[in-house]
Write an enzyme that holds these catalytic residues in place. Structure first.
Site, PDB file in Angstrom:
ATOM      1  N   LYS A  39      20.786   5.899  39.257  1.00 46.91           N
ATOM      2  CA  LYS A  39      19.269   5.120  39.647  1.00 46.91           C
ATOM      3  C   LYS A  39      19.290   4.909  41.198  1.00 46.91           C
ATOM      4  O   LYS A  39      18.115   4.973  41.596  1.00 46.91           O
ATOM      5  CB  LYS A  39      19.497   3.630  38.860  1.00 46.91           C
ATOM      6  N   THR A  40      20.071   4.906  41.861  1.00 47.38           N
ATOM      7  CA  THR A  40      19.995   4.425  43.357  1.00 47.38           C
ATOM      8  C   THR A  40      19.361   5.759  43.988  1.00 47.38           C
ATOM      9  O   THR A  40      18.503   5.730  44.807  1.00 47.38           O
ATOM     10  CB  THR A  40      21.194   4.219  43.970  1.00 47.38           C
ATOM     11  N   ASP A 220      14.995  -2.889  42.213  1.00 44.20           N
ATOM     12  CA  ASP A 220      16.391  -2.481  41.630  1.00 44.20           C
ATOM     13  C   ASP A 220      16.853  -3.447  40.840  1.00 44.20           C
ATOM     14  O   ASP A 220      16.647  -4.724  41.077  1.00 44.20           O
ATOM     15  CB  ASP A 220      17.155  -2.134  42.761  1.00 44.20           C
ATOM     16  N   GLU A 221      17.709  -3.135  39.821  1.00 43.20           N
ATOM     17  CA  GLU A 221      18.374  -4.136  38.693  1.00 43.20           C
ATOM     18  C   GLU A 221      17.420  -5.096  38.286  1.00 43.20           C
ATOM     19  O   GLU A 221      17.596  -6.391  38.165  1.00 43.20           O
ATOM     20  CB  GLU A 221      19.575  -4.966  39.590  1.00 43.20           C
ATOM     21  N   GLN A 251      22.906  -3.871  30.610  1.00 36.33           N
ATOM     22  CA  GLN A 251      23.564  -4.219  31.427  1.00 36.33           C
ATOM     23  C   GLN A 251      23.214  -5.610  32.027  1.00 36.33           C
ATOM     24  O   GLN A 251      23.632  -6.235  33.111  1.00 36.33           O
ATOM     25  CB  GLN A 251      23.902  -3.324  32.936  1.00 36.33           C
ATOM     26  N   ARG A 594      32.731   1.218  33.294  1.00 35.52           N
ATOM     27  CA  ARG A 594      33.307   1.449  34.438  1.00 35.52           C
ATOM     28  C   ARG A 594      34.118   2.704  34.628  1.00 35.52           C
ATOM     29  O   ARG A 594      34.592   3.047  35.736  1.00 35.52           O
ATOM     30  CB  ARG A 594      34.107   0.290  34.868  1.00 35.52           C
TER      31      ARG A 594
END
Length: 641
Positions: A39-40, A220-221, A251, A594
């Site tokens: 995503k970044t 973002d997020e 998330q 993770r």
């Protein structure tokens, strides 16, 4: 072929959905980016594309993140891709952007451009002063509890005249608090958005200026936005409607601090006709890890569907291991670390609650494996543990002057610095320790009668607790000390998530004391533990909570304590019901995802309860939701090698 050759270099390594998300710059767009899907990269490449195609000048782009680190990384990536530093871009956190806007228009919200921003300690001081002026008992309304409520009001975008609370005094304090901040020419972090919203509401021309300026908005997020941030973004995007929100509803794990998963779930209702692009190719984890994470999260009812997949090989199935108790679980986890050839800095133990780290810390110390605790202190370095240890040292060795000074006014007993200064003078003059100096102070009728009585009562308590060590179990004595001294009540009265965590840590301390035959052995152990700390060691196992692990990745991940009563956390279920359960499940999804290669989930068959002693516990309901074809189960007593 000519189209491929003419394609800008920054697009070459993107997969089709990523490329689509970069190129679809006009109109509202939701990018559902699953864990490890890049995503970044999409966000930074999208900014690069807008600038490269000259669709906007740098100052016409607003990119909002949740951390300064993420904002800095975004700036660096864009600069590297374009090959030149870009001045004027509005890239930052919600708070940093809010500061920039408020500094420009401060007089419109009753401030000067040089207003100060209070930190948490300053907030508490102001709240204490207000409660005192309003004659409000800070035991009934603890300042930290008030600060938490005010923060929640602001997260919801509510000014004092809009705030509703079961206790009317809470709203009264909020109103007085805001008036006091204005008189101080100060704001707190919540105001950085709340006052910006007030500015936009009262000055439509200011809002229109920023609406026209920001042709493209990137977020973002998005799943972590609260109500105030949600409204703030809607207002700024209303003119051009070129808003791209990147996030993952699976998330969303910060509901306890105001995040509303509903913001991302209703994006298509807020922006009719919007585009929705799903990033589902995972570049981090193996097939079995993704299958376990996906199988778990599919049990949530409120979510936007997506299916993660990977081109990596299947890898090893995840291991679900049963253990007899917490000590057995710690031995098992550390033995796995010793026997798997993975660099220590690629190993993580992720717990649901911070108190769970103690057993793993002690086992790591025993085996000589270096470790670090991220997002918090090591168990014996935490404030409440050091306070409790001071009480333990004092009742074990009544001449421990440092322990005495730490706890004499904890909780507050009206013993201030001036009294401590007098006690030190007596100590120096008569060459005795400060505890004996206190006895002199009391017996010779020095100081005010109220202070003498308080000190006399405390000394009598210490003598009584010390004598109980001869007749009671030492762990029971420590329980008595923490209760009768008022220290346990100090944290119980705060009624915040932080104070609840501190209470859990105190319960874990009692369990640690029970493992030793005498207080001397326990105190020696603590001294050795604290002396072992080496902050310079680079290759270390990482211990942290699941909440702190979001955004990180490790080759080998351990998820211990997957039992009812620990995970899902009972407080979340009690306070939020089904919504709480779904957020806990999302937390499990974050924990599983993770891991890049190896994942171990463990549970115990019995745990020590502060009130009930050893009790049987059931494995977490979440274990039943992981598809069987993605894990191997090893019950307690079976070998994994």
């Amino acid at each position: 072929m000519s189209n491929i050759l003419s394609e800008p270099g920054y697009l070459c390594d993107l997969n089709p959905p990523q490329k689509q998300a970069v190129l679809s710059v006009d109109g509202p767009l939701l990018v559902l980016a699953g864990a490890g899907t890049g995503k970044t990269r999409v966000l930074t490449t999208r900014i690069t594309h807008i600038l490269h195609e000259k669709k906007a000048r740098p100052f016409e782009i607003l990119a909002v993140t949740f951390t300064n680190k993420a904002a800095q990384e975004m700036k660096e990536r864009v600069t590297k891709t374009l090959g030149t530093h870009i001045e004027g871009m509005w890239i930052g956190t919600f708070h940093s952007i809010g500061v920039k806007i408020l500094r420009t228009h401060s007089e419109k919200v009753g401030l000067t451009p040089h207003f100060s921003i209070l930190d948490f300690d300053d907030q508490i001081k102001v709240i204490k002063q207000i409660c005192q002026s309003l004659d409000i008992d800070d035991k009934r309304l603890p300042p930290k509890h008030v600060a938490s409520a005010i923060s929640r009001f602001k997260d919801q975008g509510k000014r004092p005249d809009q705030a509703i609370h079961p206790d009317p005094q809470m709203v009264h304090v909020y109103k007085a608090y805001q008036e006091r901040l204005q008189s101080l020419n100060a704001v707190d972090f919540g105001d950085l958005l709340l006052l910006t919203l007030l500015l936009f509401k009262n000055y439509p021309d200011v809002l229109a200026h920023y609406q026209r300026q920001f042709k493209y908005i990137l977020v973002d997020e998005y799943q972590d936005t609260n109500a105030a941030q949600y409204v703030w973004l809607q207002l700024l995007a209303a003119h051009h409607q070129n808003i791209c929100c990147v996030g993952d509803d699976d998330q969303s794990i910060y509901g306890w601090r105001g995040a509303e998963v509903g913001n991302i779930l209703r994006f298509d209702q807020d922006y009719p006709g919007c585009g929705v692009i799903r990033l589902e190719q995972n570049y981090r984890s193996t097939h079995h890890i993704l299958g376990a994470a996906s199988g778990l999260i599919e049990n949530n009812g409120r979510r936007l569907t997506k299916t993660l997949w990977t081109e990596r090989d299947d890898g090893q199935k995840i291991l679900i291991k049963g253990t007899w108790d917490g000590e057995d679980e710690a031995r098992f986890v550390i033995s796995q670390i010793e026997n798997r050839r993975v660099p220590l800095n690629q190993v993580a133990i992720l717990v649901r609650a911070s108190y769970q780290t103690r057993l793993f810390e002690e086992r790591l110390l025993t085996t000589g494996i270096p470790y670090r605790v991220i997002g918090g202190l090591r168990f014996y370095e935490r404030q409440e543990i050091k306070d409790a240890l001071a009480y333990v040292k004092l009742i074990y060795q009544k001449s421990d002057s440092l322990a005495f000074e730490r706890v004499i006014n904890l909780p507050k007993r009206g013993i201030g610095p001036s009294t401590i200064g007098v006690l030190h003078n007596i100590s120096r003059e008569r060459q005795i320790n400060i505890i004996e100096a206190t006895r002199v102070f009391v017996n010779e009728d020095q100081g005010r009668p109220g202070v003498r009585k308080t000190l006399s009562n405390f000394l009598n308590d210490v003598d009584r607790w010390h004598s109980q060590l001869d007749t009671m179990a030492h762990s029971d004595v420590v329980k008595t000390v923490l209760d009768e001294s008022g220290y346990t009540g100090l944290w119980m009265s705060e009624k915040t998530s932080e104070s609840a965590s501190r209470l859990e840590n105190l319960k874990e301390l009692i369990k640690a004391i029970e493992d030793f035959g005498h207080l001397s052995g326990f105190l020696d152990h603590v001294s050795l533990v604290l002396d072992h700390f080496d902050n310079k060691q680079q290759d270390q196992v990482t211990l942290m909570t699941l909440h702190g692990a979001k955004g990180l990745e490790f080759e080998l991940v351990f998820l211990p304590g997957w039992e009812e009563g620990i995970f899902p956390h009972p407080r979340c279920l009690q306070e939020n019901g089904l919504e709480g359960l779904e957020e806990e499940r999302r937390l499990g999804y974050v924990g599983i995802s993770r891991s890049k290669k190896h994942l171990v989930i463990s549970y115990a068959l019995k745990r020590y309860s502060f009130y009930q002693g050893w009790t049987h516990v059931d494995p977490s309901r979440f274990l039943n939701e992981i598809p069987e074809d993605h894990f191997i189960h090893k019950p307690a007593g079976t070998s994994c090698f």
